[in-house]
Scaffold this active site. Structure first.
Site, PDB file in Angstrom:
ATOM      1  N   ASP A 109     -19.957 101.809 -34.159  1.00 48.55           N
ATOM      2  CA  ASP A 109     -21.101 102.671 -33.837  1.00 48.55           C
ATOM      3  C   ASP A 109     -21.718 103.233 -35.113  1.00 48.55           C
ATOM      4  OD1 ASP A 109     -22.925 103.820 -32.106  1.00 48.55           O
ATOM      5  OD2 ASP A 109     -21.699 105.592 -31.694  1.00 48.55           O
ATOM      6  N   ASN A 144     -24.677 108.770 -37.428  1.00 50.70           N
ATOM      7  CA  ASN A 144     -23.234 108.832 -37.699  1.00 50.70           C
ATOM      8  C   ASN A 144     -22.916 108.739 -39.188  1.00 50.70           C
ATOM      9  OD1 ASN A 144     -22.435 109.258 -35.100  1.00 50.70           O
ATOM     10  ND2 ASN A 144     -22.027 107.102 -34.646  1.00 50.70           N
ATOM     11  N   ASP A 181     -17.760 110.052 -36.553  1.00 51.69           N
ATOM     12  CA  ASP A 181     -17.717 109.626 -35.156  1.00 51.69           C
ATOM     13  C   ASP A 181     -16.992 108.295 -34.967  1.00 51.69           C
ATOM     14  OD1 ASP A 181     -17.958 109.291 -32.486  1.00 51.69           O
ATOM     15  OD2 ASP A 181     -20.131 109.530 -32.409  1.00 51.69           O
TER      16      ASP A 181
END
Length: 244
Positions: free
Chosen positions: A99, A104, A117
């Site tokens: 991700d 992030n 994250d």
């Protein structure tokens, strides 16, 4: 504090997923890298699992681009290098982040990038992972992440990081992978105002075909070292990135 709610088709699958999350969290808690958010612990409560991460002071890359506009080539290279090394470290632990995106990546008060994250992180074994829960951020997730049985590996994170810096360099969210099926043109066109070498690195990193992408971060770092860009405004770039 981070937790991720995932829907499973059966109770057995749910508990299997919960055990996997806790197993991976145990590995993540052992990661020690300057450009990776420290994970303080994990626990099971309320029928699910939680991961506790350090709060990073600063702004996300997404916030910086939204507030200040697109980054310069110098800024892109200065951030890319340590993030590639962070992914290299993760991949050597047989983990995928899955991700990577502008939201992030935090730029701390010193102007250094920190990858955060890890709620979607998963083990990858024998060079590829299959039957993974679909984690999708349109514009940054490669096509193989749009299906639970897509062949995922380091090249999956490489696509996401490449797309992140296409966004950082242009200020525009790249086309979502499914929209590239019939027209898989490069996300970043080789234009005169963009350094040719940097453009090639980002274009290959975000190739629609996983097989044509860089297969590991070491390949990219070797190519990045050859990029010749005027670094006379590096100090100014660092100050801009570290500004709250």
């Amino acid at each position: 504090l981070k937790f991720r709610r995932v829907l499973f088709r059966s109770k057995d699958n749910f508990f299997w997923g919960l055990d996997q999350f806790l197993q991976e969290a145990q590995t993540l808690a052992q990661l020690q890298h300057t450009n990776i958010v420290p994970i303080y612990g994990f626990f099971r409560e309320n029928g699910t699992a939680y991961m506790v991460m350090k709060f990073i002071e600063g702004r996300s890359l997404h916030q910086i681009v939204e507030q200040n506009g697109a980054l310069t080539e110098n800024e892109v290279i200065r951030l890319l290098n340590p993030l590639l090394k962070a992914l290299e470290y993760i991949h050597k632990k047989n983990l995928l982040h899955r991700d990577v995106k502008p939201g992030n990546i935090m730029i701390n008060e010193e102007g250094e990038p920190v990858l955060i994250d890890f709620g979607a992180a998963r083990f990858h074994l024998a060079g590829a992972s299959k039957n993974l829960t679909a984690i999708i951020t349109p514009g940054f997730a490669p096509f193989e992440q749009y299906t639970t049985n897509g062949k995922q590996g380091p090249w999956t994170d490489i696509y996401a990081l490449g797309a992140t810096f296409v966004y950082a360099l242009t200020g525009e969210v790249p086309a979502a992978a499914p929209d590239r099926v019939e027209n898989p043109d490069p996300l970043l066109k080789d234009e005169r105002e963009i350094n040719h070498q940097l453009c090639n690195i980002l274009s290959r990193s975000t190739d629609f075909s996983a097989k044509r992408r860089f297969q590991n971060t070491t390949e990219i770092l070797n190519n990045l070292d050859k990029v010749n860009i005027n670094t006379s405004n590096t100090k100014k770039s660092k100050n801009m990135l570290s500004m709250k």
